[in-house]
Design an enzyme around this catalytic site. Structure first.
Site, PDB file in Angstrom:
ATOM      1  N   CYS A  77      -6.340  12.543 -49.883  1.00  0.00           N
ATOM      2  CA  CYS A  77      -7.801  12.500 -49.758  1.00  0.00           C
ATOM      3  C   CYS A  77      -8.441  13.773 -50.332  1.00  0.00           C
ATOM      4  O   CYS A  77      -8.411  13.955 -51.539  1.00  0.00           O
ATOM      5  CB  CYS A  77      -8.165  12.226 -48.313  1.00  0.00           C
ATOM      6  SG  CYS A  77      -9.730  11.393 -48.181  1.00  0.00           S
ATOM      7  N   ILE A 132     -11.005   7.691 -44.886  1.00  0.00           N
ATOM      8  CA  ILE A 132     -12.104   8.437 -44.254  1.00  0.00           C
ATOM      9  C   ILE A 132     -12.911   9.111 -45.361  1.00  0.00           C
ATOM     10  O   ILE A 132     -12.408  10.011 -46.037  1.00  0.00           O
ATOM     11  CB  ILE A 132     -11.570   9.507 -43.271  1.00  0.00           C
ATOM     12  CG1 ILE A 132     -10.679   8.864 -42.207  1.00  0.00           C
ATOM     13  CG2 ILE A 132     -12.733  10.257 -42.622  1.00  0.00           C
ATOM     14  CD1 ILE A 132      -9.925   9.863 -41.343  1.00  0.00           C
ATOM     15  N   HIS A 168      -4.819   8.254 -45.745  1.00  0.00           N
ATOM     16  CA  HIS A 168      -4.223   9.260 -44.846  1.00  0.00           C
ATOM     17  C   HIS A 168      -2.951   8.731 -44.175  1.00  0.00           C
ATOM     18  O   HIS A 168      -3.008   8.259 -43.036  1.00  0.00           O
ATOM     19  CB  HIS A 168      -5.222   9.617 -43.743  1.00  0.00           C
ATOM     20  CG  HIS A 168      -6.384  10.414 -44.208  1.00  0.00           C
ATOM     21  ND1 HIS A 168      -6.411  11.784 -44.209  1.00  0.00           N
ATOM     22  CD2 HIS A 168      -7.573  10.021 -44.706  1.00  0.00           C
ATOM     23  CE1 HIS A 168      -7.563  12.212 -44.685  1.00  0.00           C
ATOM     24  NE2 HIS A 168      -8.296  11.162 -44.985  1.00  0.00           N
ATOM     25  N   GLU A 170      -0.736  10.391 -42.809  1.00  0.00           N
ATOM     26  CA  GLU A 170      -0.408  11.256 -41.658  1.00  0.00           C
ATOM     27  C   GLU A 170      -1.129  10.803 -40.381  1.00  0.00           C
ATOM     28  O   GLU A 170      -0.809  11.282 -39.306  1.00  0.00           O
ATOM     29  CB  GLU A 170      -0.744  12.719 -41.991  1.00  0.00           C
ATOM     30  CG  GLU A 170      -2.210  13.135 -41.932  1.00  0.00           C
ATOM     31  CD  GLU A 170      -3.056  12.642 -43.112  1.00  0.00           C
ATOM     32  OE1 GLU A 170      -2.547  11.864 -43.950  1.00  0.00           O
ATOM     33  OE2 GLU A 170      -4.241  13.024 -43.166  1.00  0.00           O
TER      34      GLU A 170
HETATM   35  N1  GLN Z   1     -15.026  13.213 -48.713  1.00  0.00           N
HETATM   36  C1  GLN Z   1     -14.153  14.334 -48.567  1.00  0.00           C
HETATM   37  C2  GLN Z   1     -14.300  15.318 -49.727  1.00  0.00           C
HETATM   38  O1  GLN Z   1     -15.055  15.103 -50.594  1.00  0.00           O
HETATM   39  C3  GLN Z   1     -12.716  13.889 -48.453  1.00  0.00           C
HETATM   40  C4  GLN Z   1     -12.510  13.116 -47.177  1.00  0.00           C
HETATM   41  C5  GLN Z   1     -11.144  13.229 -46.578  1.00  0.00           C
HETATM   42  O2  GLN Z   1     -10.326  14.072 -46.942  1.00  0.00           O
HETATM   43  N2  GLN Z   1     -10.890  12.401 -45.609  1.00  0.00           N
HETATM   44  O3  GLN Z   1     -13.624  16.299 -49.748  1.00  0.00           O
END
Ligand code: GLN
Length: 183
Positions: A77, A132, A168, A170
């Site tokens: 992410c 997320i 994710h 994890e």
């Molecule tokens: N939206 C976040 C970013 O731009 C990333 C979200 C996440 O790591 N769950 O860094």
């Protein structure tokens, strides 16, 4: 193996736990010298803009860039955003800029801020996926292959020793992805 987890911000504990459950030693990386002697590193999810600032402050940006060019690296992410060579919206400067992909930050907007699903990861179908404020891979360079798909979207990629995921692993009990990476 000694596996580092970048520990400036974000889902650090969860990755350390996954590494340890697989029988490896998890090491928190906050300063340049913490990189010494590591076999691999994980860049966790969190907020990439905050990580960019903290990497600068810890003078970790250049040493980390050198490390990820040589050793197995998994970015999840925000960690994937740190690795990308190109960011969307265009004009945002890359952070480590080592993985030949274009990543759109917050690609699923506020309506689908966080969601779960099942996808196809490295040939395993029904893999649990947690998103997320997830980014999306919108373009892959010629040496980058898709390793994870969710509803025809590319949500995981690999280029040699560099792995990047929009989700994710994890945050689930499923350790298969960490196991694959560490193998
Ligand atoms: N939206 C976040 C970013 O731009 C990333 C979200 C996440 O790591 N769950 O860094």
């Amino acid at each position: 193996m000694r596996v580092g987890v970048l520990a400036l911000q974000g889902a650090v504990r969860e990755h350390l736990r996954a590494v340890q459950r697989l029988g490896h030693t998890g090491i928190e990386v906050r300063l340049p010298h913490h990189l010494h002697g590591l076999d691999a590193i994980i860049l966790p999810g969190g907020e990439s803009t905050a990580m960019r600032r903290l990497l600068d402050k810890a003078e970790l940006l250049l040493p980390l860039r050198e490390f990820v060019l040589r050793k197995p690296t998994l970015g999840t992410c925000a960690g994937a955003i740190l690795l990308a060579k190109r960011l969307e919206p265009a004009g945002e400067a890359p952070v480590l800029g080592v993985l030949d992909v274009t990543v759109q930050r917050n690609a699923y907007g506020s309506q689908m801020d966080s969601f779960t699903g099942a996808g196809d990861v490295a040939g395993v179908s029904d893999f649990p996926l947690v998103f997320i404020r997830a980014p999306r891979f919108t373009a892959l360079g010629p040496n980058v292959s898709a390793v994870a798909l969710w509803q025809n979207h590319i949500v995981g990629v690999r280029a040699g020793l560099l792995w990047a995921l929009a989700f994710h692993p994890e945050l689930t009990e499923d350790l298969r992805l960490h196991a694959m990476f560490l193998r």
